[in-house]
Design an enzyme around this catalytic site. Sequence first.
Site, PDB file in Angstrom:
ATOM      1  N   ARG A  17      34.770  29.010  32.587  1.00 16.86           N
ATOM      2  CA  ARG A  17      33.602  29.785  33.006  1.00 16.86           C
ATOM      3  C   ARG A  17      32.791  30.214  31.776  1.00 16.86           C
ATOM      4  O   ARG A  17      31.563  30.229  31.816  1.00 16.86           O
ATOM      5  CB  ARG A  17      34.072  31.018  33.785  1.00 16.86           C
ATOM      6  CG  ARG A  17      32.941  31.893  34.297  1.00 16.86           C
ATOM      7  CD  ARG A  17      33.441  32.940  35.254  1.00 16.86           C
ATOM      8  NE  ARG A  17      34.258  33.945  34.589  1.00 16.86           N
ATOM      9  CZ  ARG A  17      34.946  34.897  35.230  1.00 16.86           C
ATOM     10  NH1 ARG A  17      34.929  34.956  36.544  1.00 16.86           N
ATOM     11  NH2 ARG A  17      35.659  35.785  34.566  1.00 16.86           N
TER      12      ARG A  17
ATOM     13  N   ARG B  39      29.726  34.113  29.797  1.00 18.02           N
ATOM     14  CA  ARG B  39      29.992  35.545  29.972  1.00 18.02           C
ATOM     15  C   ARG B  39      30.570  36.107  28.685  1.00 18.02           C
ATOM     16  O   ARG B  39      31.534  35.573  28.159  1.00 18.02           O
ATOM     17  CB  ARG B  39      30.991  35.740  31.130  1.00 18.02           C
ATOM     18  CG  ARG B  39      30.347  36.369  32.343  1.00 18.02           C
ATOM     19  CD  ARG B  39      31.336  36.479  33.456  1.00 18.02           C
ATOM     20  NE  ARG B  39      32.289  37.572  33.256  1.00 18.02           N
ATOM     21  CZ  ARG B  39      32.946  38.146  34.252  1.00 18.02           C
ATOM     22  NH1 ARG B  39      32.766  37.754  35.479  1.00 18.02           N
ATOM     23  NH2 ARG B  39      33.800  39.119  34.009  1.00 18.02           N
TER      24      ARG B  39
ATOM     25  N   ARG C  58      41.840  42.012  29.081  1.00 17.05           N
ATOM     26  CA  ARG C  58      41.607  42.201  30.524  1.00 17.05           C
ATOM     27  C   ARG C  58      42.871  41.906  31.329  1.00 17.05           C
ATOM     28  O   ARG C  58      43.207  42.636  32.252  1.00 17.05           O
ATOM     29  CB  ARG C  58      40.439  41.327  30.975  1.00 17.05           C
ATOM     30  CG  ARG C  58      39.110  41.844  30.436  1.00 17.05           C
ATOM     31  CD  ARG C  58      38.055  40.751  30.354  1.00 17.05           C
ATOM     32  NE  ARG C  58      37.636  40.284  31.655  1.00 17.05           N
ATOM     33  CZ  ARG C  58      37.138  39.067  31.890  1.00 17.05           C
ATOM     34  NH1 ARG C  58      37.010  38.198  30.895  1.00 17.05           N
ATOM     35  NH2 ARG C  58      36.773  38.723  33.098  1.00 17.05           N
TER      36      ARG C  58
ATOM     37  N   ARG D 294      40.974  49.708  40.050  1.00 16.43           N
ATOM     38  CA  ARG D 294      41.673  49.004  38.983  1.00 16.43           C
ATOM     39  C   ARG D 294      42.789  49.839  38.370  1.00 16.43           C
ATOM     40  O   ARG D 294      43.500  49.337  37.502  1.00 16.43           O
ATOM     41  CB  ARG D 294      40.676  48.650  37.886  1.00 16.43           C
ATOM     42  CG  ARG D 294      40.171  47.194  37.981  1.00 16.43           C
ATOM     43  CD  ARG D 294      39.175  47.021  36.884  1.00 16.43           C
ATOM     44  NE  ARG D 294      39.015  45.721  36.364  1.00 16.43           N
ATOM     45  CZ  ARG D 294      38.114  44.832  36.745  1.00 16.43           C
ATOM     46  NH1 ARG D 294      37.368  45.078  37.796  1.00 16.43           N
ATOM     47  NH2 ARG D 294      37.964  43.703  36.107  1.00 16.43           N
TER      48      ARG D 294
ATOM     49  N   LYS E 125      38.481  35.886  43.144  1.00 16.26           N
ATOM     50  CA  LYS E 125      38.068  36.960  44.062  1.00 16.26           C
ATOM     51  C   LYS E 125      36.568  36.912  44.343  1.00 16.26           C
ATOM     52  O   LYS E 125      36.142  37.044  45.477  1.00 16.26           O
ATOM     53  CB  LYS E 125      38.391  38.349  43.482  1.00 16.26           C
ATOM     54  CG  LYS E 125      39.844  38.628  43.257  1.00 16.26           C
ATOM     55  CD  LYS E 125      40.069  40.111  42.913  1.00 16.26           C
ATOM     56  CE  LYS E 125      39.273  40.604  41.714  1.00 16.26           C
ATOM     57  NZ  LYS E 125      39.621  39.958  40.441  1.00 16.26           N
TER      58      LYS E 125
HETATM   59  P1  AMP Z   1      34.953  42.043  36.583  1.00 15.65           P
HETATM   60  O1  AMP Z   1      33.751  41.221  36.773  1.00 15.65           O
HETATM   61  O2  AMP Z   1      35.448  42.683  37.850  1.00 15.65           O
HETATM   62  O3  AMP Z   1      36.057  41.321  35.867  1.00 15.65           O
HETATM   63  O4  AMP Z   1      34.538  43.283  35.644  1.00 15.65           O
HETATM   64  C1  AMP Z   1      34.005  43.069  34.370  1.00 15.65           C
HETATM   65  C2  AMP Z   1      34.194  44.309  33.526  1.00 15.65           C
HETATM   66  O5  AMP Z   1      33.524  45.420  34.125  1.00 15.65           O
HETATM   67  C3  AMP Z   1      35.629  44.767  33.350  1.00 15.65           C
HETATM   68  O6  AMP Z   1      36.305  44.059  32.326  1.00 15.65           O
HETATM   69  C4  AMP Z   1      35.428  46.242  32.996  1.00 15.65           C
HETATM   70  O7  AMP Z   1      34.957  46.394  31.673  1.00 15.65           O
HETATM   71  C5  AMP Z   1      34.270  46.618  33.919  1.00 15.65           C
HETATM   72  N1  AMP Z   1      34.772  47.045  35.242  1.00 15.65           N
HETATM   73  C6  AMP Z   1      34.600  46.404  36.428  1.00 15.65           C
HETATM   74  N2  AMP Z   1      35.170  47.083  37.424  1.00 15.65           N
HETATM   75  C7  AMP Z   1      35.748  48.177  36.856  1.00 15.65           C
HETATM   76  C8  AMP Z   1      36.523  49.254  37.367  1.00 15.65           C
HETATM   77  N3  AMP Z   1      36.832  49.342  38.670  1.00 15.65           N
HETATM   78  N4  AMP Z   1      36.923  50.214  36.486  1.00 15.65           N
HETATM   79  C9  AMP Z   1      36.618  50.135  35.197  1.00 15.65           C
HETATM   80  N5  AMP Z   1      35.918  49.137  34.636  1.00 15.65           N
HETATM   81  C10 AMP Z   1      35.481  48.157  35.462  1.00 15.65           C
END
Ligand code: AMP
Length: 191
Positions: free
Chosen positions: A127, A133, A144, A88, A13
Amino acid sequence: MNILLLGPQGSGKGTQAKRIREEYGLAHVSTGDMFRAAIARRTPLGLEVEPILARGALVPDPLTIGLMRERLAEEDATAGFILDGFPRNAAQAEALDELLSELARPLDVVFEFQIADDVCIERMLKRARAEGRPDDTPEAIGTRLAIYHSETAPLVEHYRTTGKLVGVHADREIGAVWAEIQSALEQVHVA
Ligand code: AMP
């Protein structure tokens, strides 16, 4: 044009969002990037969410929804946006529907990145080696993806009812995925 990207972690994404931003001049709104930036700057929000991200859990809805509300009010988002990583869960999707109707800026297209978990896991582990990360550990990846399937994937049905949902075969190389996205966007663009 207002676009939403739905799909599991590691489905590409973020990569495709950057390409859409470059090509169409839309704001790339990634809650994950916003949280990581806050952590890097050691802001109060960053300190609060750091352990949550590290374990792969979701940041509480009021914090996340508040952040999104502020972000969409920023100047660059008025020309259109790409939402990546939000909503989410059902509460966030409901809040987004309300916010977008308040702003009179409906979604034009919702892409669902379709891909098997094992491919996502492999990509995230790769990654982790490249970028380090902290949430790309096997434990956090498991958490996740489990949250994705239980809380986020059901949103696909919510968006299917809007008639805006477009499936993307995300288990392919970047250029092939981009071609599929671009042709769908061209149809929206001229409509
Ligand atoms: P991502 O890069 O989108 O995978 O987000 C990394 C982390 O940020 C996630 O595993 C959550 O801990 C937090 N996070 C990102 N977006 C959200 C969301 N919409 N709601 C809650 N936590 C989020």
